[in-house]
Design a protein around this motif. Structure first.
Motif: not given
Length: 538
Positions: A204-213, A291-303
């Motif tokens: 959705d627009n908030f980046g939340q994954l819906v698995t039941t479409g 569609g894709a959810v927000q990328g994972n946090f990586d402490v070594t990747d400032a992006a």
């Protein structure tokens, strides 16, 4: 008779010169108070008094009074040197006897007691181990032992998160649905109507994954079908299509319904490849959405995060550890994730991805932590066991001063309640006499408070020498309190009170005493001449 009268005058002048010479000799003595001699005339009297035409018999010393006026305050390089500005006396312990002085020349003996050059100990109000003044009086002793470490238990972050910050590795909402795989035929059998595809993922627009479409196809006659989005929550429009004729269909999906905050999403899919069968049992259709959810946090990747801030905390052995908190904005409005790392190791948060969720209100104030309404704006971290062998660290993060306003990321304050072991680095004494010990770890502790005494009649004190006095009946009992209270003056650290002797005044008095001495000597000379004349009468 004149001989005795003049002789008393000579003795009085000599005594005045003695007082003056003592004042001059102590003009540079710290805390010295000048004396003034007082005279009274002498008359010969009987039980019936003296006659109206009685002649005086000379002069006598009525007293020698010390003048306790304020001396000049001169600064020194020794913090333990003390000067009293105003009334009062330092209280000293001289082998169990209390003596009083204005001379604040102090140092420390080998046992840490504050003493003067006469080895008399300065007394005051003592403090307990927590640095609280107890009210008990005693000899002031400086504790030179190391201060024990204190483990950190709370971290306070006064941080503003930028309300205009971009979302790192932002989610991509779904926009297109693909029916089947490439080259595969998708069949709708009107005998199976209504037909529902298998579940597929939507974002959705908030980046939340819906698995039941799911897509649901309903035959409305012949090759005509209605299609809608089912199982994804919210609301969806229904579109009409004709197999073999309609090339594409667009459905409008509102993920949280008309009353929600999200905007609607148009989902388009190609229907040109659909075929239709009759009789039932021939349906073969699948769907997959982009569609894709927000990328994972990586402490070594400032992006993958927006900002971070670091502070030093301490374990139970006083060893320092580096605590770093990373903040990253999510696609949900006013929501941030925080990730806590200690010496490079993550302290797992409450969320499945190891973070803690921070939700802000529309006014920029923190409203929820991990779904729990604030206040209180604090939460406990998971226990962390350092490699130093100390006790496990149980830390709480306090976000009472956390905000989300425009204007950029700002660290306004960082604090924590632990510290390493520390050695005594210096002593400070306030104007109210509070003795504060400073340690190398930045901590401080109150050791004692200097006591001052005052008397109803300071001139009645008994002089002991060494610029000190003792209580007497004429002085009255001492009133002991803290500097700056009652009628007592304040204390100046790193300063000494000079003698209050005015040399110019003393020189003038010396001339006067000399003149008086000479005049009385002349009286004796004159009387001798008169007497000799009488003796020579034939």
């Amino acid at each position: 008779m004149a001989f005795q009268t003049a002789l008393s005058g000579i003795n009085a002048s000599a005594s005045e010169l003695n007082v003056i010479s003592n004042n001059v000799a102590n003009a540079s003595t710290t805390g010295f108070k000048q004396s003034t001699i007082q005279f009274a005339d002498v008359f010969a009297t009987s039980n019936l008094g003296s006659s109206s035409n009685a002649i005086g018999s000379g002069v006598k010393i009525a007293g020698v009074a010390q003048q306790f006026s304020q001396g000049n305050v001169e600064f020194t390089d020794n913090n333990l040197d003390l000067a009293i500005s105003g009334q009062g006396f330092f209280v000293l312990n001289d082998n169990g006897n209390s003596v009083y002085t204005r001379s604040g020349t102090f140092g420390v003996d080998r046992n840490g007691f504050i003493i003067n050059p006469e080895l008399q100990r300065l007394t005051g109000y003592l403090a307990d181990s927590s640095g609280n003044i107890t009210g008990a009086r005693g000899d002031i002793q400086l504790d030179t032992s190391d201060i024990a470490p204190q483990a950190s238990t709370e971290m306070n972050f006064g941080v503003n998160l930028n309300a205009s910050a971009t979302v790192p590795s932002a989610a991509v909402p779904s926009a297109t649905i693909t029916l089947g795989s490439a080259g595969a035929t998708q069949v709708l059998d009107d005998g199976d109507s209504p037909i529902t595809t298998g579940a597929f993922n939507l974002v959705d627009n908030f980046g939340q994954l819906v698995t039941t479409g799911q897509l649901q196809f309903t035959n409305t006659g012949g090759n005509n079908w209605n299609v809608t989005l089912a199982g994804a929550g919210g609301t969806s429009t229904t579109a009409a299509m004709t197999v073999g004729t309609t090339g594409s269909v667009t459905l409008t999906w509102d993920p949280d319904g008309a009353a929600g905050a999200q905007e609607s999403i148009d989902l388009t899919f190609d229907t040109a490849g659909l075929t239709q069968a009759t009789g039932g049992g021939n349906t073969d259709i699948t769907a997959v959405a982009t569609g894709a959810v927000q990328g994972n946090f990586d402490v070594t990747d400032a992006a993958t995060f927006n900002n971070s801030t670091t502070m030093t905390v301490y374990d139970s052995l006083g060893a320092a550890h580096l605590a770093t908190v990373y903040y990253r904005r999510t696609d949900i409005p006013n929501q941030w994730e925080s990730y806590v790392y200690m010496d490079g190791d993550q302290i797992t948060g409450a969320q499945a991805n190891g973070s803690d969720l921070l939700q802000f209100s529309s006014t920029g104030d923190l409203s929820q932590i991990n779904g729990v309404t604030t206040p209180p704006a604090s939460y406990a971290l998971a226990s962390y066991s350092p490699a130093s062998g100390s006790s496990a660290m149980n830390l709480t993060i306090d976000y009472s001063s956390l905000s989300q306003y425009g204007g950029g990321f700002n660290v306004n304050s960082l604090s924590q309640d632990g510290f390493a072991t520390g050695r005594l680095s210096g002593i400070d004494i306030s104007d109210t006499g509070v003795i504060l010990a400073r340690f190398t770890n930045g901590q401080s502790r109150t050791l004692a408070q200097v006591a001052l005494a005052n008397f109803g009649n300071p001139q009645g004190l008994t002089q002991l020498g060494g610029t000190s006095w003792a209580e007497s009946f004429e002085s009255g009992q001492p009133v002991v309190s803290t500097p700056g209270s009652s009628s007592l003056g304040n204390v100046q650290s790193g300063a000494l009170e000079s003698s209050n002797v005015d040399l110019t005044e003393q020189l003038v008095k010396m001339i006067t005493a000399q003149r008086n001495f000479q005049a009385n000597a002349q009286v004796i000379s004159t009387e001798d001449t008169v007497t000799q004349s009488i003796i020579n009468i034939r």
